[in-house]
Design an enzyme around this catalytic site. Structure first.
Site, PDB file in Angstrom:
ATOM      1  N   LYS A 251     -26.544  83.920  -0.469  1.00 48.11           N
ATOM      2  CA  LYS A 251     -25.639  83.152   0.384  1.00 48.11           C
ATOM      3  C   LYS A 251     -25.596  81.696  -0.038  1.00 48.11           C
ATOM      4  O   LYS A 251     -24.520  81.093  -0.175  1.00 48.11           O
ATOM      5  CB  LYS A 251     -26.066  83.282   1.841  1.00 48.11           C
ATOM      6  CG  LYS A 251     -25.135  82.586   2.836  1.00 48.11           C
ATOM      7  CD  LYS A 251     -25.677  81.240   3.276  1.00 48.11           C
ATOM      8  CE  LYS A 251     -24.789  80.593   4.332  1.00 48.11           C
ATOM      9  NZ  LYS A 251     -25.348  79.323   4.850  1.00 48.11           N
ATOM     10  N   VAL A 252     -26.764  81.090  -0.252  1.00 49.68           N
ATOM     11  CA  VAL A 252     -26.810  79.677  -0.645  1.00 49.68           C
ATOM     12  C   VAL A 252     -26.210  79.489  -2.031  1.00 49.68           C
ATOM     13  O   VAL A 252     -25.492  78.514  -2.280  1.00 49.68           O
ATOM     14  CB  VAL A 252     -28.257  79.149  -0.580  1.00 49.68           C
ATOM     15  CG1 VAL A 252     -28.359  77.747  -1.182  1.00 49.68           C
ATOM     16  CG2 VAL A 252     -28.750  79.126   0.863  1.00 49.68           C
TER      17      VAL A 252
END
Length: 328
Positions: A251-252
């Site tokens: 996600k990051v």
């Protein structure tokens, strides 16, 4: 040097909502400061520190974008405009996005809620990396405050007519910052009073357990990962490179590639995007985050990043997010 310029709505493709874009929680950077009707921030233009002030009447889709730029050296209007257009993604045609969204009944409702919302792209790739790491499992308010604290403590300060502004520290500087107050105390050679408050360490900025990730990521960017090369990579290679950084999961990594490098095929998936996609396309099913990511990238293609941005804002403003919160 002060430079003023305007450009008409015909010069950016589709609608533009400045306030919505800046305050949409994108992890490229903290929101720009608001003062005297202008949003303002210190950026580098032609490698020269430049305070950019930008204003737009978001209630009038045909209003001009007004810009005032202050810098210690002369910068061409062309360079200033180019930087602003890049940061606010004004070269991207949102009308094409709306055509795409309108073809999917699940996505069409997002258009009215998100009119003029654009990518808020990083003017500093390294700042986006640290902002995105800081944002993991953290509220927008908290991580933006933390990043601004980092800038105020270790960035270079510049004085302008509207106040003091700070650049984001370099990987070299941030890689040498104490992780916590104990380390700061151990490094201190002078005798200090018992009630001395140690504030020049990362945990004092409110990043919590992410402090170690930030320091180690800074060191990797300094010695192992060339950010400029990442910008020239294709998405798959860039993803494989960025996910090697400490504190960076899928996600990051996708946040960094979307908001930092403008890679539109990235589809960041957190718990809320997962629930939104399940609700819209897989009612009653539980889908793993990786499968949601694959679904988003395959279904939305080059628009995946924008779709993720629009879905999340739509869910916040329409009440969908609150209903999903109650269900789970």
């Amino acid at each position: 040097m002060k430079t003023e310029l305007n450009f008409a709505f015909e010069k950016f493709n589709g609608p533009f909502n400045l306030d919505l874009t800046i305050n949409s929680g994108q992890t490229s950077q903290p929101p720009w400061k608001k003062g005297n009707f202008y949003f303002q921030e210190l950026i580098k233009v032609d490698n020269i520190p430049c305070l950019v002030k930008i204003r737009h009447n978001d209630t009038d889709p045909e209003s001009e974008v007004e810009i005032i730029a202050e810098s210690p050296e002369k910068i061409s209007k062309k360079s200033i405009e180019s930087s602003v257009r890049e940061i606010f993604d004004l070269n991207h045609d949102l009308n094409q996005l709306y055509d795409f969204l309108g073809e999917d009944p699940k996505l069409a409702p997002t258009i009215d809620f998100c009119q003029g919302l654009r990518l808020f792209k990083a003017h500093n790739h390294f700042e986006c990396i640290i902002s995105s790491i800081s944002s993991a499992n953290c509220s927008i308010l908290r991580w933006t405050r933390s990043v601004n604290d980092v800038k105020g403590k270790w960035g270079d300060g510049y004085q302008f007519s509207s106040g003091d502004f700070y650049s984001f520290p370099s990987p070299r500087v941030l890689g040498e910052v104490p992780e916590h107050d104990l380390e700061e105390m151990q490094r201190c050679e002078d005798e200090l009073p018992e009630d001395f408050i140690f504030e020049n360490n990362l945990q004092a900025c409110g990043v919590g357990y992410r402090a170690k990730y930030i320091i180690n990521a800074s060191r990797m960017v300094q010695s192992e990962i060339d950010i400029q090369k990442v910008a020239r990579m294709k998405y798959e290679k860039a993803f494989e490179t960025i996910i090697e950084l400490p504190g960076v999961g899928p996600k990051v990594a996708d946040c960094i590639l979307l908001y930092g490098f403008g890679m539109g095929e990235a589809f960041p998936v957190d718990v809320w995007i997962k629930r939104i996609i399940e609700h819209l396309y897989f009612p009653g099913e539980e889908i793993k985050p990786q499968k949601v990511r694959e679904f988003g990238m395959e279904r939305y293609g080059d628009w995946a990043g924008y779709v993720q941005l629009y879905l999340f804002h739509y869910a916040r403003k329409s009440g969908l997010l609150e209903s999903l919160r109650k269900v789970k």
